[in-house]
Write an enzyme that holds these catalytic residues in place. Structure first.
Site, PDB file in Angstrom:
ATOM      1  N   ASP A  16      72.454   2.048 -18.106  1.00  0.00           N
ATOM      2  CA  ASP A  16      71.538   1.506 -19.257  1.00  0.00           C
ATOM      3  C   ASP A  16      71.001   0.185 -19.002  1.00  0.00           C
ATOM      4  O   ASP A  16      70.755  -0.679 -19.892  1.00  0.00           O
ATOM      5  CB  ASP A  16      72.446   1.571 -20.854  1.00  0.00           C
ATOM      6  CG  ASP A  16      72.925   2.902 -20.955  1.00  0.00           C
ATOM      7  OD1 ASP A  16      72.371   3.720 -20.672  1.00  0.00           O
ATOM      8  OD2 ASP A  16      74.061   2.888 -21.295  1.00  0.00           O
ATOM      9  N   HIS A  44      66.610   7.967 -18.551  1.00  0.00           N
ATOM     10  CA  HIS A  44      65.859   6.581 -18.792  1.00  0.00           C
ATOM     11  C   HIS A  44      64.959   6.545 -19.985  1.00  0.00           C
ATOM     12  O   HIS A  44      64.454   7.698 -20.482  1.00  0.00           O
ATOM     13  CB  HIS A  44      64.972   6.329 -17.605  1.00  0.00           C
ATOM     14  CG  HIS A  44      65.816   6.438 -16.362  1.00  0.00           C
ATOM     15  ND1 HIS A  44      66.856   5.635 -16.107  1.00  0.00           N
ATOM     16  CD2 HIS A  44      65.673   6.989 -15.194  1.00  0.00           C
ATOM     17  CE1 HIS A  44      67.435   5.764 -14.838  1.00  0.00           C
ATOM     18  NE2 HIS A  44      66.773   6.825 -14.257  1.00  0.00           N
TER      19      HIS A  44
END
Ligand code: GDP
Length: 442
Positions: A16, A44
């Protein structure tokens, strides 16, 4: 020596980090974007013209028309998930004709997800039977997403029970392989409680052949394809799923995922040798986050951690679960830079740190009174590490409008320099917001 024409974008922490934004930015100057590891557990998010796209298996490069987006052999592919993702993208006007999937990639099957869930149940049962000695994993600790990724990689190593994407196009071999795989899986399910219906190999084979027909036009020998692209002078961009500290060999084992997430996984996950990669950009947040129960020395379960979570919107994209947050860990960062051979940093989320009077950074660990700047080889050992902090002056001003280093307040620039000095590489890119334009490239 052939010219190095490829760039890699890899996460240096626990995921992340904002790799999606970086890949999206860099895709503009590359011709081919390649995923080399992981499965639909990665994902993503990219914001393009204010529109948010969440990608799981499809490489981010798909958002640029005319690029090839390659799912390499090191990825494990859930065909249903991939087709759903493509359908969703096409419905939003994204041209997916450049999507290619390796014939060598392994298939995630429904029984892998069952196995994931059953193993977790078994772990829970073992725990209630008090098998909880030091170094033993507890249920929930490994943080599996129950998407069958671990069991699919395990089958790849077992070989006899593995199905590859290319097999979906070969009815003459698929039936036999599925039959053998089901023999193993049904025996395993009987052993693990016996509550699960056995898998019927004929039904599964028929389903897989149908999926193969739909995926057919995308399936290629991507090893030759990528080498042909390199020979034609095309520029390749490798996109890492997950991140270095979750790498199966080099992460905080056993609190890791099951693939090679660092830049070291590119060679085996695509067939492109390391000397073709000229630039390895390590993506790192200006703080740390982690999902799941593994060790995280700098975690802040307090107002500072809460502030980072709120400003950084640190909540899981699919689950909405709050992520664990904490100060930047430079011991871990230095280690990740070393293992990847990162040639530069992309420092993201710097904007999130605005408003702290003081910012702590972990520069060493204390283990039972001994100080070290080495990252331990085992996740359980990392649990015993107490962070040693240096305190830097914070910056009050919002920085989302900064477009050059000179626009940054003095203390923000000082923070960046401190990180660069510790990491031993320059922050070539500094991200000050989620949008493409909120970026300093100098
Ligand atoms: P990835 O898995 O590494 O690609 O990370 P994510 O896709 O989960 O990205 C993290 C989130 O942070 C996404 O929602 C991005 O839009 C956002 N993001 C990326 N860079 C920045 C930044 O510099 N500042 C802020 N505030 N958000 C960012």
């Amino acid at each position: 020596m052939p010219e190095a024409r490829a760039t890699a974008v890899v996460g240096l922490q626990w995921g992340d980090e904002g790799k999606g934004k970086l890949v999206d930015l860099l895709a503009a100057e590359h011709d081919v974007v390649v995923r080399y590891n992981g499965g639909a557990n990665a994902g993503h998010s990219v914001v393009v013209n204010g529109e948010r796209f969440a990608l799981h298996l499809v490489p981010c490069g798909i958002l640029y028309p005319g690029k090839l987006a390659v799912v390499g052999n090191g990825v494990v592919v859930d065909p249903d998930k991939l087709l759903d993702e493509v359908t969703g993208l096409v419905a939003r006007g994204v041209d997916c004709s450049g999507l290619v999937v390796s014939d060598r990639a392994h298939v995630v099957l429904p029984y892998h997800k069952t196995e994931d869930a059953l193993r977790e149940d078994e772990l829970r049962a073992a725990q209630s039977a008090a098998h909880t000695g030091e170094g033993v994993l507890r249920a929930g600790e490994i943080g599996t997403t129950k998407r069958g990724i671990g069991p699919a990689y395990a089958d790849k190593a077992y070989r006899a029970s593995a199905i590859r994407i290319g097999d979906l196009l070969r009815p003459e071999v698929l039936g036999g392989k599925v039959e053998l795989a089901c023999l193993f899986k049904n025996a395993l399910f009987r052993g693990l409680g016996g509550r699960h219906e056995p898998v019927d190999p004929r039904v599964l084979t028929a389903q897989l052949l149908t999926l193969g027909e739909r995926l057919g036009p995308m399936i290629r020998d991507t090893v030759y394809l990528l080498h042909e692209q390199l020979a034609a002078g095309k520029r390749l961009l490798f996109e890492g799923g997950n991140a270095t500290l979750l790498d199966v060999d080099h992460g905080t084992y056993p609190f890791v995922t099951s693939s090679a997430c660092s830049a070291l996984g590119i060679g085996s996950g695509t067939g492109v040798p390391p000397q073709r990669i000229g630039k390895i950009l390590g993506v790192c947040k200006a703080y740390c986050t982690r999902v799941g129960a593994g060790p995280m020395p700098t975690e802040q379960v307090n107002a500072a951690g809460e502030r980072i979570r709120e400003r950084g919107r640190e909540y899981g994209t699919t689950t909405g679960r709050p992520r664990r947050t904490g100060w930047l860990d430079l011991v871990a960062l230095r280690y990740a830079v070393m293992v990847n051979g990162a040639t530069g940093l992309a420092l993201t989320m710097l904007d999130v740190m605005a408003g702290f009077d003081e910012i702590n950074v972990c520069t060493a660990y204390d283990i039972g009174g001994e100080r070290t700047d080495r990252f331990p080889p085992d996740g359980h050992m990392l649990r015993a590490c107490e962070p040693v902090y240096e305190t830097l002056a914070g910056f009050g001003e919002e920085i989302t409008g900064a477009r050059r280093r000179a626009d940054l307040p003095r203390n923000a620039a000082r923070y960046v320099e401190f990180i660069e000095e510790a990491a031993g590489v320059r922050a070539e890119i500094i991200s000050v917001g989620p949008d493409r334009v909120q970026t300093i490239v100098e």
